[in-house]
Write a protein that holds these residues in place. Structure first.
Motif, PDB file in Angstrom:
ATOM      1  N   HIS A   1      -0.658 -16.271  -2.729  1.00  0.00           N
ATOM      2  CA  HIS A   1      -0.527 -16.502  -1.285  1.00  0.00           C
ATOM      3  C   HIS A   1      -1.173 -15.379  -0.492  1.00  0.00           C
ATOM      4  CE1 HIS A   1       2.262 -19.845  -1.840  1.00  0.00           C
ATOM      5  NE2 HIS A   1       2.790 -19.144  -2.828  1.00  0.00           N
ATOM      6  N   THR A   2      -1.597 -15.713   0.740  1.00  0.00           N
ATOM      7  CA  THR A   2      -2.255 -14.741   1.607  1.00  0.00           C
ATOM      8  C   THR A   2      -1.615 -14.765   2.985  1.00  0.00           C
ATOM      9  OG1 THR A   2      -4.340 -15.006   0.396  1.00  0.00           O
ATOM     10  CG2 THR A   2      -4.493 -14.094   2.620  1.00  0.00           C
ATOM     11  N   GLU A   3      -1.421 -13.577   3.562  1.00  0.00           N
ATOM     12  CA  GLU A   3      -0.984 -13.478   4.959  1.00  0.00           C
ATOM     13  C   GLU A   3      -1.927 -12.533   5.695  1.00  0.00           C
ATOM     14  OE1 GLU A   3       2.034 -15.955   5.756  1.00  0.00           O
ATOM     15  OE2 GLU A   3       2.960 -14.104   6.488  1.00  0.00           O
ATOM     16  N   PHE A   4      -1.788 -12.499   7.021  1.00  0.00           N
ATOM     17  CA  PHE A   4      -2.738 -11.768   7.853  1.00  0.00           C
ATOM     18  C   PHE A   4      -1.977 -10.860   8.807  1.00  0.00           C
ATOM     19  CE2 PHE A   4      -4.104 -15.926   6.577  1.00  0.00           C
ATOM     20  CZ  PHE A   4      -5.324 -15.682   5.986  1.00  0.00           C
TER      21      PHE A   4
ATOM     22  N   ALA B   1      -6.439  -9.202   5.482  1.00  0.00           N
ATOM     23  CA  ALA B   1      -5.651 -10.203   4.768  1.00  0.00           C
ATOM     24  C   ALA B   1      -4.948  -9.504   3.614  1.00  0.00           C
ATOM     25  CB  ALA B   1      -6.570 -11.304   4.256  1.00  0.00           C
ATOM     26  N   TYR B   2      -3.798 -10.056   3.225  1.00  0.00           N
ATOM     27  CA  TYR B   2      -2.999  -9.499   2.138  1.00  0.00           C
ATOM     28  C   TYR B   2      -2.709 -10.639   1.185  1.00  0.00           C
ATOM     29  CZ  TYR B   2      -2.314  -5.708   5.475  1.00  0.00           C
ATOM     30  OH  TYR B   2      -2.522  -4.698   6.370  1.00  0.00           O
ATOM     31  N   THR B   3      -3.130 -10.471  -0.067  1.00  0.00           N
ATOM     32  CA  THR B   3      -2.953 -11.543  -1.044  1.00  0.00           C
ATOM     33  C   THR B   3      -2.060 -11.054  -2.174  1.00  0.00           C
ATOM     34  OG1 THR B   3      -5.121 -12.453  -0.510  1.00  0.00           O
ATOM     35  CG2 THR B   3      -4.175 -13.112  -2.610  1.00  0.00           C
ATOM     36  N   THR B   4      -1.146 -11.935  -2.603  1.00  0.00           N
ATOM     37  CA  THR B   4      -0.308 -11.594  -3.747  1.00  0.00           C
ATOM     38  C   THR B   4      -0.983 -12.049  -5.038  1.00  0.00           C
ATOM     39  OG1 THR B   4       0.862 -13.704  -3.496  1.00  0.00           O
ATOM     40  CG2 THR B   4       1.863 -11.766  -2.502  1.00  0.00           C
ATOM     41  N   PHE B   5      -0.833 -11.225  -6.066  1.00  0.00           N
ATOM     42  CA  PHE B   5      -1.349 -11.568  -7.393  1.00  0.00           C
ATOM     43  C   PHE B   5      -0.192 -11.543  -8.368  1.00  0.00           C
ATOM     44  CE2 PHE B   5      -4.938 -10.415  -4.934  1.00  0.00           C
ATOM     45  CZ  PHE B   5      -5.944 -11.251  -5.381  1.00  0.00           C
ATOM     46  N   PHE B   6       0.124 -12.716  -8.862  1.00  0.00           N
ATOM     47  CA  PHE B   6       1.292 -12.863  -9.722  1.00  0.00           C
ATOM     48  C   PHE B   6       1.091 -12.130 -11.046  1.00  0.00           C
ATOM     49  CE2 PHE B   6       3.458 -15.114 -13.149  1.00  0.00           C
ATOM     50  CZ  PHE B   6       4.771 -15.045 -12.716  1.00  0.00           C
ATOM     51  N   ILE B   7      -0.049 -12.351 -11.673  1.00  0.00           N
ATOM     52  CA  ILE B   7      -0.233 -11.833 -13.034  1.00  0.00           C
ATOM     53  C   ILE B   7      -0.423 -10.323 -13.010  1.00  0.00           C
ATOM     54  CG2 ILE B   7      -1.650 -11.949 -15.131  1.00  0.00           C
ATOM     55  CD1 ILE B   7      -2.251 -14.867 -14.434  1.00  0.00           C
ATOM     56  N   SER B   8      -1.284  -9.828 -12.129  1.00  0.00           N
ATOM     57  CA  SER B   8      -1.455  -8.366 -12.067  1.00  0.00           C
ATOM     58  C   SER B   8      -0.391  -7.705 -11.200  1.00  0.00           C
ATOM     59  CB  SER B   8      -2.865  -7.991 -11.621  1.00  0.00           C
ATOM     60  OG  SER B   8      -3.233  -8.647 -10.440  1.00  0.00           O
ATOM     61  N   SER B   9       0.534  -8.496 -10.624  1.00  0.00           N
ATOM     62  CA  SER B   9       1.731  -8.001  -9.955  1.00  0.00           C
ATOM     63  C   SER B   9       1.423  -6.963  -8.867  1.00  0.00           C
ATOM     64  CB  SER B   9       2.694  -7.395 -11.000  1.00  0.00           C
ATOM     65  OG  SER B   9       3.925  -7.096 -10.386  1.00  0.00           O
ATOM     66  N   GLU B  10       0.734  -7.427  -7.834  1.00  0.00           N
ATOM     67  CA  GLU B  10       0.362  -6.491  -6.767  1.00  0.00           C
ATOM     68  C   GLU B  10       0.071  -7.258  -5.475  1.00  0.00           C
ATOM     69  OE1 GLU B  10      -3.329  -4.642  -7.989  1.00  0.00           O
ATOM     70  OE2 GLU B  10      -3.997  -6.501  -8.920  1.00  0.00           O
ATOM     71  N   VAL B  11       0.087  -6.500  -4.384  1.00  0.00           N
ATOM     72  CA  VAL B  11      -0.414  -7.010  -3.112  1.00  0.00           C
ATOM     73  C   VAL B  11      -1.745  -6.324  -2.863  1.00  0.00           C
ATOM     74  CG1 VAL B  11      -0.042  -7.199  -0.628  1.00  0.00           C
ATOM     75  CG2 VAL B  11       1.898  -7.354  -2.170  1.00  0.00           C
ATOM     76  N   VAL B  12      -2.766  -7.108  -2.560  1.00  0.00           N
ATOM     77  CA  VAL B  12      -4.101  -6.563  -2.347  1.00  0.00           C
ATOM     78  C   VAL B  12      -4.513  -6.817  -0.904  1.00  0.00           C
ATOM     79  CG1 VAL B  12      -6.525  -6.749  -3.014  1.00  0.00           C
ATOM     80  CG2 VAL B  12      -4.738  -6.806  -4.765  1.00  0.00           C
TER      81      VAL B  12
END
Ligand code: RUQ
Ligand code: CUA
Length: 654
Positions: A397-400, A406-417
């Motif tokens: 998911h991405t929020e702004f 933009a901020y995107t969640t990464f489930f597998i690498s477990s981070e917010v980018v």
């Protein structure tokens, strides 16, 4: 087939490697440095700056937290019974949980969204979807109570839901699972090209918020996963991610991961609305519940609706296009300007961003790459705005933040980018503990986000909290995003599995928060507005008790003449007209919960006494210094007795 299985096994092992927390846990990240602690500290008696409405996931509810403190204020019952508030137990709210499948007192609540005016959060209502037995609920933010639930027919797994357009014209519900429409008994193997997916546009009355299904778009049999409205320049459009464009009905982890690209469906709802307003579409027989809670009667009613308007997308040329999007996209997020549509391809190495302007140009120039069941597919290159290269693994998911990031969640690498819109460069990343799903920036689904905090909602929390047996608490993490780099501030536990959340400044809601219900406005059919009118009425084997409460007694508090086998309805009106003085009530053996009755409100519970005796009832909410004195007795006589029906307060029954 072998290769496919191999690659699935490989992917799974990556997944397992990244979700085991042992190494990550050692780095305690020093997050709770004193400055972080100060940033989340809300001193005793002070208020939080933001409300966060966090989905309860499989609890079926919606919980209300303060940010930045992470303090839990309330769990609002929505799709599940709640003994604490008598929701679904008292006679007034039971109809809220009615469906075409009967009384369904549970759901899987996913994505709350707050109503908007002119593209900005207005703080009037929160909508949330029930994923399991497809429903949308509306919560009134003046009372923090669920006041409406509409079932969504022709759907199953109401997941691409419940997102609101920028003037709250519609709340949208897309089916995750395609099904036969209408439902019928048929072989599952005939799924392909026979099953369909309904995208429902539910209109919202601008004044009262009442929901009504305006139309359902009957789409090809893909899985419609998530959605977001266009805004600003793209207002009038809605975007839905799809996966399983392979139309598999079995072993989807392999069979729905075949296509290099699935689609984002772009739906011009304004065009379809015009078509429908001119009589387009067809009314189709249906059966779905519409449950409305009326604040004047303090009671809900459930109406079964018998038809719904369906629209074949092929009948409205120019209304629906497919944008090819890599690898089973999950989140479908639109930036505050309405230009960028982010497809979070779960199995893709890169993040794909589409351009609304380019999409319109491609449509204008009729540059079509093909079609799926007659719906035009645009060229990937023609609609692509840019690609965020290798930002992480398993984007969801991405929020702004409203400042171009933009901020995107990464489930597998477990981070917010964190990455930049337009240049697509990654500018920061912070680990999540662990395996983040959704994230939320207050106002993130609007033209005006409040980009001060981002809340990450995580799927795994082992070793972050004191152990509580095999099930560890669900959890969220709060980051400060006011600077160039994100800063982890706080872990806090959540209720159920949090999926999405919606947040807004407290000032939007606080001034409108209701303090009590005015007695003179109470239109409940069994309301008793003063003690002089209290009474007990027998009608065959049914007994109605018209009772009142005020600090610190019930009126009446002695009742005789009730018999075994009676159905006894306690209709209780709380006569208090002060803020924060509810009374509760319950009686031994009642097959319901207690009632928690707000000042000025009437609620009812049913008691079916099974045993003779003299049975006490009492107030369940500590309401005054004499709360423990707030009690009474009901005498229950044998079914064939002739004990006269009598009641009293302050004197003996003779
Ligand atoms: S979904 S993370 Cu409904 Cu992405 Cu939960
Ligand atoms: Cu009323 Cu305690």
């Amino acid at each position: 087939m072998r290769n496919i299985l191999k690659s699935t096994v490989a992917l799974l092992s990556v997944l397992v490697a990244f979700t085991s927390c042992d190494t990550a846990s050692k780095s305690n990240s020093g997050a709770l440095s004193s400055s972080a602690a100060e940033k989340v500290y809300v001193a005793p008696g002070e208020h939080d700056e933001f409300y966060a409405f966090i989905s309860g996931g499989f609890s079926g509810q919606l919980s209300v937290y303060g940010l930045p403190s992470g303090r839990l204020f309330k769990v609002i019952p929505v799709f599940s019974l709640d003994a604490e508030k008598a929701y679904g137990y008292n006679e007034e709210t039971k109809p809220m949980l009615n469906t075409s499948h009967g009384f369904v007192p549970w759901d899987d609540s996913h994505h709350p969204d707050i109503s908007q005016t002119n593209g900005e959060i207005d703080g009037r209502w929160v909508f949330i979807n029930g994923n399991n037995t497809p429903r949308i609920a509306k919560i009134d933010l003046s009372t923090f109570e669920t006041t409406e639930i509409i079932e969504v027919p022709n759907s199953a797994g109401n997941h691409s839901s419940s997102f609101v357009t920028e003037n709250s014209e519609y709340v949208v519900a897309g089916t995750r699972f395609s099904i036969p429409i209408p439902q019928k008994d048929m072989p599952i193997k005939d799924y392909k090209s026979n099953f369909k997916g309904a995208l429902s546009f539910i209109s919202i009355d601008p004044k009262h918020g009442h929901m009504d299904i305006k139309f359902q778009l009957i789409m090809p049999g893909f899985d419609y996963d998530l959605s977001h409205p266009g805004r600003g320049k793209s207002h009038g459009w809605f975007f839905f991610t799809t996966y399983n464009t392979e139309e598999a009905s079995t072993l989807l982890e392999v069979n729905a991961s075949q296509n290099d690209k699935d689609f984002i469906a772009a739906v011009n709802w304004k065009k379809i609305e015009d078509y429908v307003n001119n009589g387009g579409g067809t009314m189709m027989p249906a059966n779905y519940a519409h449950n409305v809670y009326d604040e004047a009667t303090h009671s809900a009613t459930s109406t079964m609706k018998k038809e719904v308007r369906v629209v074949n997308p092929l009948d409205v040329p120019g209304a629906v296009y497919f944008l090819p999007t890599p690898k089973s996209p999950h989140g479908c997020d639109v930036d505050p300007s309405g230009e960028y549509i982010v497809g979070n391809g779960k199995l893709s190495a890169n993040l794909t961003v589409h351009s609304f302007t380019k999409m319109l140009a491609a449509i204008e120039n009729n540059k079509v790459a093909g079609d799926a069941y007659g719906i035009p597919i645009l060229n990937f290159e023609d609609v692509l705005a840019g690609v965020v290269e290798q930002p992480g693994l398993g984007p969801l998911h991405t929020e702004f933040d409203g400042k171009g990031n933009a901020y995107t969640t990464f489930f597998i690498s477990s981070e917010v980018v964190k990455w930049k819109l337009g240049t697509w460069e990654v500018v920061d990343r912070q680990p999540c503990f662990y395996s983040v799903g959704h994230l939320m920036i207050p106002g993130g689904n609007s033209q005006k986000p409040f980009g001060k905090y981002v809340l990450a909602m995580n799927k795994i929390t082992k070793d972050r909290y004191l152990p509580t047996g095999p099930e560890v608490t669900q959890s969220a993490q709060l980051y400060d995003i006011s600077g160039e780099k994100m800063e982890l501030l706080l872990d806090f536990p959540t209720v159920g599995e949090p999926h999405y959340a919606a947040g807004c400044p407290a000032d939007l809601i606080k001034p409108r928060s209701k303090k009590l219900f005015k007695l003179e406005d109470n239109k409940h059919p069994y309301a008793t507005l003063n003690e002089a009118d209290t009474k007990v009425v027998r009608d065959g084997k049914t007994v109605h008790i018209y009772m009142t409460t005020i600090r610190s007694h019930f009126a009446p508090d002695n009742i005789e003449g009730v018999k075994v086998g009676d159905k006894v309805y306690f209709h209780i009106t709380n006569l208090e007209q002060d803020y924060d003085v509810p009374h509760g009530v319950s009686i031994i053996g009642a097959n319901t919960s207690e009632l928690l009755i707000m000042p000025g409100q009437t609620e009812t519970f049913l008691w079916e006494p099974k045993q003779i005796g003299v049975w006490p009832f009492y107030c369940t909410d500590f309401c005054s210094a004499l709360h423990q004195e707030m009690q009474g007795y009901v005498r229950v006589s044998p079914a064939n007795s002739n004990t006269p029906l009598k009641w009293s307060l302050g004197e003996d029954i003779e």
